[in-house]
Design a protein around this motif. Structure first.
Motif, PDB file in Angstrom:
ATOM      1  N   PRO A 186     -47.160 -24.982 -77.210  1.00 39.64           N
ATOM      2  CA  PRO A 186     -46.652 -24.511 -78.508  1.00 39.64           C
ATOM      3  C   PRO A 186     -47.475 -23.361 -79.099  1.00 39.64           C
ATOM      4  O   PRO A 186     -46.945 -22.537 -79.832  1.00 39.64           O
ATOM      5  CB  PRO A 186     -46.743 -25.741 -79.410  1.00 39.64           C
ATOM      6  N   ALA A 187     -48.746 -23.267 -78.772  1.00 41.90           N
ATOM      7  CA  ALA A 187     -49.570 -22.179 -79.316  1.00 41.90           C
ATOM      8  C   ALA A 187     -49.069 -20.839 -78.802  1.00 41.90           C
ATOM      9  O   ALA A 187     -49.016 -19.853 -79.539  1.00 41.90           O
ATOM     10  CB  ALA A 187     -51.026 -22.394 -78.937  1.00 41.90           C
ATOM     11  N   ALA A 188     -48.692 -20.777 -77.528  1.00 40.09           N
ATOM     12  CA  ALA A 188     -48.171 -19.540 -76.965  1.00 40.09           C
ATOM     13  C   ALA A 188     -46.821 -19.201 -77.580  1.00 40.09           C
ATOM     14  O   ALA A 188     -46.519 -18.030 -77.831  1.00 40.09           O
ATOM     15  CB  ALA A 188     -48.056 -19.664 -75.460  1.00 40.09           C
ATOM     16  N   GLN A 220     -43.511 -15.802 -81.264  1.00 44.02           N
ATOM     17  CA  GLN A 220     -42.654 -15.678 -82.434  1.00 44.02           C
ATOM     18  C   GLN A 220     -43.267 -14.725 -83.458  1.00 44.02           C
ATOM     19  O   GLN A 220     -42.572 -13.931 -84.090  1.00 44.02           O
ATOM     20  CB  GLN A 220     -42.407 -17.058 -83.053  1.00 44.02           C
ATOM     21  N   GLU A 221     -44.576 -14.791 -83.602  1.00 41.98           N
ATOM     22  CA  GLU A 221     -45.254 -13.912 -84.549  1.00 41.98           C
ATOM     23  C   GLU A 221     -45.136 -12.447 -84.117  1.00 41.98           C
ATOM     24  O   GLU A 221     -44.846 -11.558 -84.931  1.00 41.98           O
ATOM     25  CB  GLU A 221     -46.732 -14.305 -84.629  1.00 41.98           C
ATOM     26  N   VAL A 222     -45.297 -12.180 -82.829  1.00 45.45           N
ATOM     27  CA  VAL A 222     -45.176 -10.818 -82.319  1.00 45.45           C
ATOM     28  C   VAL A 222     -43.757 -10.313 -82.482  1.00 45.45           C
ATOM     29  O   VAL A 222     -43.527  -9.167 -82.888  1.00 45.45           O
ATOM     30  CB  VAL A 222     -45.627 -10.763 -80.838  1.00 45.45           C
ATOM     31  N   LEU A 239     -42.429  -7.052 -84.631  1.00 43.20           N
ATOM     32  CA  LEU A 239     -41.608  -5.999 -84.040  1.00 43.20           C
ATOM     33  C   LEU A 239     -40.327  -5.792 -84.834  1.00 43.20           C
ATOM     34  O   LEU A 239     -39.858  -4.666 -85.007  1.00 43.20           O
ATOM     35  CB  LEU A 239     -41.278  -6.334 -82.583  1.00 43.20           C
ATOM     36  N   ARG A 240     -39.732  -6.857 -85.317  1.00 38.35           N
ATOM     37  CA  ARG A 240     -38.516  -6.733 -86.123  1.00 38.35           C
ATOM     38  C   ARG A 240     -38.787  -5.954 -87.400  1.00 38.35           C
ATOM     39  O   ARG A 240     -37.991  -5.127 -87.825  1.00 38.35           O
ATOM     40  CB  ARG A 240     -37.972  -8.126 -86.472  1.00 38.35           C
TER      41      ARG A 240
END
Length: 125
Positions: A99-101, A106-108, A112-113
């Motif tokens: 889940p950490a990856a 999701q943060e990256v 980008l969005r």
């Protein structure tokens, strides 16, 4: 006067090929017949294998016969089940990512969005 049947050599005897006693001998004919037969069936006449090579080929033949025998002894259902188990084992799903990856991905993606120019979601914020 030249009689019929005589050549232009003027009554000389025409040369003939002499018979080859080696080719006409029965021992040679028997040997040749045997060699041709052995070649047709694939038998090695020279038999130049060492004892180790002979033992190895005999061992391989026994292994192949045992494999064929085992293959015949197993019923069709058991073979199908074993084959399916092998396929499932080979196609087992990859372990799920931690889940950490996933959170980092999701943060990256969110960054980008927001950083993408010309999109209505970025202009509204």
């Amino acid at each position: 006067m030249v009689q019929e049947g005589e050549g232009a050599a003027g009554g000389l005897i025409a040369p003939r090929r002499l018979p080859n006693p080696c080719l006409d001998s029965p021992q040679r004919m028997d040997l040749h017949r045997e060699l041709l037969f052995n070649q047709k069936i694939g038998k090695n006449v020279l038999n130049q294998k060492s004892e180790l090579q002979k033992a190895l080929s005999k061992h391989k033949e026994k292994q192949i016969l045992n494999q064929v025998k085992e293959h015949k002894e197993t019923p069709e259902l058991e073979r199908a089940i074993a084959e399916r188990a092998r396929r499932l084992e080979a196609a087992s799903p990859a372990p799920e990512p931690d889940p950490a990856a996933c959170a980092a991905l999701q943060e990256v993606r969110a960054r980008l969005r927001h950083a993408a120019p010309g999109q209505p979601a970025a202009a509204a914020q």
